[in-house]
Design a protein around this motif. Structure first.
Motif, mmCIF file in Angstrom:
data_model
loop_
_atom_site.group_PDB
_atom_site.id
_atom_site.type_symbol
_atom_site.label_atom_id
_atom_site.label_comp_id
_atom_site.label_asym_id
_atom_site.label_seq_id
_atom_site.Cartn_x
_atom_site.Cartn_y
_atom_site.Cartn_z
ATOM 1 N N GLU A 83 0.833 -1.203 0.000
ATOM 2 C CA GLU A 83 0.000 0.000 0.000
ATOM 3 C C GLU A 83 0.872 1.259 0.000
ATOM 4 O OE1 GLU A 83 -2.449 -3.319 1.468
ATOM 5 O OE2 GLU A 83 -0.443 -2.599 1.926
ATOM 6 N N LEU A 84 1.996 1.184 0.671
ATOM 7 C CA LEU A 84 2.899 2.335 0.733
ATOM 8 C C LEU A 84 3.602 2.567 -0.600
ATOM 9 C CD1 LEU A 84 4.260 4.437 2.685
ATOM 10 C CD2 LEU A 84 6.043 2.711 3.038
ATOM 11 N N LEU A 85 3.994 1.486 -1.265
ATOM 12 C CA LEU A 85 4.731 1.564 -2.531
ATOM 13 C C LEU A 85 3.994 0.726 -3.583
ATOM 14 C CD1 LEU A 85 8.246 1.001 -0.911
ATOM 15 C CD2 LEU A 85 7.241 3.195 -1.528
ATOM 16 N N PRO A 86 2.861 1.170 -4.048
ATOM 17 C CA PRO A 86 1.988 0.331 -4.895
ATOM 18 C C PRO A 86 2.547 0.039 -6.282
ATOM 19 C CG PRO A 86 1.126 2.551 -4.740
ATOM 20 C CD PRO A 86 2.246 2.484 -3.776
ATOM 21 N N LEU A 87 3.493 0.827 -6.771
ATOM 22 C CA LEU A 87 4.004 0.647 -8.136
ATOM 23 C C LEU A 87 5.300 -0.154 -8.184
ATOM 24 C CD1 LEU A 87 3.323 4.237 -9.571
ATOM 25 C CD2 LEU A 87 1.897 2.176 -9.741
ATOM 26 N N LEU A 88 5.807 -0.551 -7.053
ATOM 27 C CA LEU A 88 7.074 -1.291 -7.022
ATOM 28 C C LEU A 88 6.829 -2.802 -6.997
ATOM 29 C CD1 LEU A 88 9.206 0.840 -4.541
ATOM 30 C CD2 LEU A 88 9.106 0.972 -7.042
ATOM 31 N N GLU A 89 7.832 -3.535 -7.461
ATOM 32 C CA GLU A 89 7.715 -4.994 -7.544
ATOM 33 C C GLU A 89 8.502 -5.707 -6.447
ATOM 34 O OE1 GLU A 89 9.022 -5.941 -11.460
ATOM 35 O OE2 GLU A 89 7.309 -4.965 -12.442
ATOM 36 N N LYS A 90 9.684 -5.208 -6.113
ATOM 37 C CA LYS A 90 10.507 -5.815 -5.061
ATOM 38 C C LYS A 90 11.095 -4.709 -4.185
ATOM 39 C CE LYS A 90 11.993 -10.350 -6.728
ATOM 40 N NZ LYS A 90 13.151 -11.236 -6.999
ATOM 41 N N VAL A 91 11.127 -4.967 -2.891
ATOM 42 C CA VAL A 91 11.656 -4.001 -1.923
ATOM 43 C C VAL A 91 12.405 -4.773 -0.841
ATOM 44 C CG1 VAL A 91 11.045 -2.335 -0.130
ATOM 45 C CG2 VAL A 91 9.859 -2.285 -2.301
ATOM 46 N N VAL A 92 13.528 -4.204 -0.404
ATOM 47 C CA VAL A 92 14.252 -4.752 0.753
ATOM 48 C C VAL A 92 13.888 -3.920 1.971
ATOM 49 C CG1 VAL A 92 16.506 -5.047 1.830
ATOM 50 C CG2 VAL A 92 16.164 -5.738 -0.535
ATOM 51 N N PHE A 93 13.396 -4.593 2.989
ATOM 52 C CA PHE A 93 13.042 -3.926 4.246
ATOM 53 C C PHE A 93 14.231 -4.008 5.197
ATOM 54 C CE2 PHE A 93 11.711 -4.785 8.650
ATOM 55 C CZ PHE A 93 11.246 -3.524 8.988
ATOM 56 N N LEU A 94 14.597 -2.860 5.785
ATOM 57 C CA LEU A 94 15.695 -2.790 6.750
ATOM 58 C C LEU A 94 15.216 -2.125 8.028
ATOM 59 C CD1 LEU A 94 18.600 -1.573 4.408
ATOM 60 C CD2 LEU A 94 18.242 -3.902 5.272
ATOM 61 N N ASP A 95 15.510 -2.760 9.167
ATOM 62 C CA ASP A 95 15.243 -2.114 10.457
ATOM 63 C C ASP A 95 16.261 -1.006 10.676
ATOM 64 O OD1 ASP A 95 12.991 -2.861 11.908
ATOM 65 O OD2 ASP A 95 13.865 -4.782 12.503
ATOM 66 N N ASP A 96 15.929 -0.078 11.593
ATOM 67 C CA ASP A 96 16.836 1.051 11.803
ATOM 68 C C ASP A 96 17.994 0.721 12.737
ATOM 69 O OD1 ASP A 96 15.567 0.906 14.237
ATOM 70 O OD2 ASP A 96 14.929 3.004 14.295
ATOM 71 N N ASP A 97 18.079 -0.517 13.225
ATOM 72 C CA ASP A 97 19.202 -0.905 14.089
ATOM 73 C C ASP A 97 20.109 -1.924 13.399
ATOM 74 O OD1 ASP A 97 17.291 -2.861 14.106
ATOM 75 O OD2 ASP A 97 17.345 -3.243 16.266
ATOM 76 N N VAL A 98 20.257 -1.789 12.083
ATOM 77 C CA VAL A 98 21.136 -2.685 11.331
ATOM 78 C C VAL A 98 22.298 -1.898 10.740
ATOM 79 C CG1 VAL A 98 19.197 -4.190 10.756
ATOM 80 C CG2 VAL A 98 19.967 -2.489 9.094
ATOM 81 N N VAL A 99 23.339 -2.639 10.419
ATOM 82 C CA VAL A 99 24.500 -2.107 9.695
ATOM 83 C C VAL A 99 24.751 -3.034 8.519
ATOM 84 C CG1 VAL A 99 26.992 -1.730 9.770
ATOM 85 C CG2 VAL A 99 25.571 -0.993 11.677
ATOM 86 N N VAL A 100 24.877 -2.471 7.337
ATOM 87 C CA VAL A 100 25.085 -3.256 6.117
ATOM 88 C C VAL A 100 26.584 -3.321 5.819
ATOM 89 C CG1 VAL A 100 24.580 -3.430 3.658
ATOM 90 C CG2 VAL A 100 22.830 -2.577 5.242
ATOM 91 N N GLN A 101 27.081 -4.528 5.562
ATOM 92 C CA GLN A 101 28.509 -4.731 5.299
ATOM 93 C C GLN A 101 28.802 -5.243 3.894
ATOM 94 O OE1 GLN A 101 30.636 -5.745 9.457
ATOM 95 N NE2 GLN A 101 29.617 -7.494 8.566
ATOM 96 N N LYS A 102 27.790 -5.712 3.170
ATOM 97 C CA LYS A 102 27.986 -6.257 1.820
ATOM 98 C C LYS A 102 27.005 -5.587 0.865
ATOM 99 C CE LYS A 102 30.716 -9.495 3.630
ATOM 100 N NZ LYS A 102 32.171 -9.545 3.432
ATOM 101 N N ASP A 103 27.305 -5.691 -0.404
ATOM 102 C CA ASP A 103 26.412 -5.151 -1.434
ATOM 103 C C ASP A 103 25.113 -5.969 -1.451
ATOM 104 O OD1 ASP A 103 25.211 -4.050 -3.632
ATOM 105 O OD2 ASP A 103 26.978 -4.159 -4.923
ATOM 106 N N LEU A 104 23.980 -5.294 -1.291
ATOM 107 C CA LEU A 104 22.692 -5.980 -1.195
ATOM 108 C C LEU A 104 21.970 -6.109 -2.530
ATOM 109 C CD1 LEU A 104 21.213 -4.499 2.123
ATOM 110 C CD2 LEU A 104 22.621 -6.545 1.793
ATOM 111 N N THR A 105 22.590 -5.691 -3.615
ATOM 112 C CA THR A 105 21.906 -5.771 -4.907
ATOM 113 C C THR A 105 21.619 -7.223 -5.302
ATOM 114 O OG1 THR A 105 24.068 -5.670 -6.018
ATOM 115 C CG2 THR A 105 22.855 -3.602 -5.750
ATOM 116 N N LEU A 106 22.426 -8.172 -4.790
ATOM 117 C CA LEU A 106 22.203 -9.577 -5.134
ATOM 118 C C LEU A 106 20.867 -10.092 -4.593
ATOM 119 C CD1 LEU A 106 25.771 -11.106 -4.567
ATOM 120 C CD2 LEU A 106 24.626 -10.643 -6.741
#
Length: 526
Positions: free
Chosen positions: A340-363
């Motif tokens: 409902e928030l993003l009705p025109l998108l097909e795929k989305v990655v959800f991230l909590d605000d207490d995470v740290v990303v260390q690798k490329d998430l495009t995969l």
């Protein structure tokens, strides 16, 4: 010189006869024998009496005494004292309940005597003797018989003990809930340095009109609905935490300019959040900031959660107090409304605000979910992370539809196929379970339990290295696992922006903060 005549010479001394010498020697020997006998008699008279001890007690008193084994031996006096103390303590409680304070005092006195005797025996390393234990055991026995004569029978004892066990369980459960509540409050509380940053950014928003203009232009950007780009969503009221999520994600990406972040916050924090991302560049990515109160479709007529909140507040107005202290965090539950928030998108990655990303998430966007909706890391490597841990399986509505041993999974880093989501109509399923749990008998709080029900059978397990959890409570995570993780999750109450954070992991989060920034330099001491 002439010799004297024989009659005038000095007469010779007469010698004792031999029998007299023998008589004297005999008297001396007899006297010596009597002296030895008399002395030995006095030694026996003053020697302590010997105790009659069993072979078991003699064995226990040899060398050093193992007092634990002494308490476990059925023949030891220490064991008898311990058993009688346990029974006496029960009668103390019962005597107090029946207002028999004298009996309670007498029992307590003998219990203290027993404890004193046991401690003395333990200190000296010797078993309790019969002479020591007998008076106390006899007195305790008399008092216990007295308590039984006062109609404190076995049935009454069992009933009383059940009541006390139930009371202790209730106190334990209340303490557990209170501890969890205090932990949540501590995790949600805003530290002074973050409040300072929020104030400065809000002032910057109102001081600089160009920021508002930029925000209006960004809302119409075609990048926000471009499915050829990589889209991420973050729901938070913490500016610094959200900044770390965005900065760590783009810093580890090969093409960060192809990243789009959809940030949703509340009205109180909107100006600070928008000002921060408009004033700073994050390697060419796009960051959209929206206000949850301005989502027209999210209302009480659509969401059972908002309807429940309105009824709890007892208000007749259609507006919901999003800052209500008793309300669940609507920002946390917004993860169930991504289509409902993003009705025109097909795929989305959800991230909590207490995470740290260390690798490329495009995969993540190219992973085959095999028709499933939610790509997530399962957490049932630990036995207690299964459905029965989070849901009430004594309720037939749960037990008839779900496997209690089903593997749980983690929120915090999830890839959602929004086309499959809409096809399965999962938001409606989420609403159904919310309506069934209005009395909170299916689960207590949180977003994971309704998530387990909503996505049941539609979760694609991901490799564990995609999402490593526990940095907010587990101090012993393997360094190799941390190094290999694509996303580190500070799940737990010890968040990295708090003083209580685990020091070993804090640098993993802080390296994505630019402490030389003027606002951060003024507010945060580093």
């Amino acid at each position: 010189m002439r010799r004297r005549a024989a009659e005038f010479r000095r007469p010779q001394r007469r010698r004792f006869s031999g029998w007299i010498w023998w008589l004297l020697a005999a008297f001396f020997v007899v006297g010596l024998f009597l002296f030895v006998i008399h002395h030995h008699h006095h030694e026996d008279h003053f020697r302590p009496p010997l105790m009659e001890t069993s072979p078991e007690i003699e064995e226990a008193t040899e060398s050093s005494l193992n007092y634990t084994q002494e308490l476990l031996r059925s023949t030891s006096f220490a064991r008898q004292l311990t058993d009688q103390m346990a029974l006496a303590k029960t009668y103390v409680v019962m005597a107090k309940e029946h207002n028999n304070l004298r009996l309670a005092w007498e029992l307590s006195s003998q219990i203290r005597n027993s404890q004193r005797l046991l401690s003395q025996a333990a200190v000296r390393g010797q078993a309790v003797s019969l002479e020591e234990a007998h008076p106390i055991i006899r007195k305790l026995s008399q008092l216990i018989y007295k308590a039984q004569d006062s109609h404190y029978d076995i049935s009454t004892t069992i009933t009383t003990l059940k009541k006390h066990v139930q009371a202790l369980e209730e106190r334990f459960n209340a303490a557990t809930v209170q501890s969890a509540t205090y932990g949540e409050l501590a995790a949600e509380a805003v530290p002074k340095n973050l409040h300072c940053l929020h104030v400065k950014l809000t002032m910057e928003w109102f001081r600089n009109p160009s920021l508002k203009k930029l925000a209006e232009e960004q809302r119409n950007s075609p990048r926000l609905v471009d499915n050829n780009l990589y889209h991420f969503c973050v729901f938070s009221d913490n500016v610094l935490a959200t900044s770390v999520v965005v900065n760590s994600t783009v810093s580890t990406a090969d093409h960060p300019q192809q990243f789009v972040f959809h940030v949703v916050t509340n009205r109180v924090n909107y100006q600070a959040m928008a000002a921060w991302f408009l004033m700073n560049d994050f390697k060419g990515c796009t960051v959209e900031v929206r206000v949850i109160e301005e989502l027209d479709w999210l209302n009480a007529s659509y969401s059972p959660l908002l309807k429940q909140l309105l009824s709890e507040e007892g208000t007749s107005k259609g507006e919901v107090n999003f800052r209500h202290p008793n309300a669940p965090s609507l920002l946390n539950h917004l993860r169930f409304y991504v289509p409902e928030l993003l009705p025109l998108l097909e795929k989305v990655v959800f991230l909590d605000d207490d995470v740290v990303v260390q690798k490329d998430l495009t995969l993540l966007f190219s992973l085959d979910l095999h028709g499933n909706v939610n790509g997530a890391v399962e957490t049932c490597l630990e036995a207690f992370h299964r459905f029965y841990k989070y849901l009430n399986f004594s309720n037939p509505l749960i037990s008839s539809k779900f496997d209690p041993q089903a593997c749980a999974w983690a929120f915090g880093m999830n890839i959602f196929d929004l086309i499959a989501w809409k096809k399965a109509n999962l938001t409606a399923r989420y609403h159904y379970w919310l309506e069934q749990n209005t009395d909170r008998m299916l689960w207590k709080t949180g977003t994971l339990p309704p998530g387990l029900l909503t996505f049941y059978g539609l979760v694609e397990p991901l490799d564990r290295r995609w999402h490593v959890l526990g940095l907010g409570y587990d101090m012993d995570i393997d360094d190799r696992l941390i190094e290999s993780a694509a996303v580190l999750h500070f799940s737990g109450h010890l968040k990295p922006w708090m003083r209580l954070a685990i020091g070993r992991y804090k640098s993993l989060w802080e390296r994505y903060i630019n402490y030389s920034h003027p606002h951060l330099r003024d507010c945060i001491v580093h």
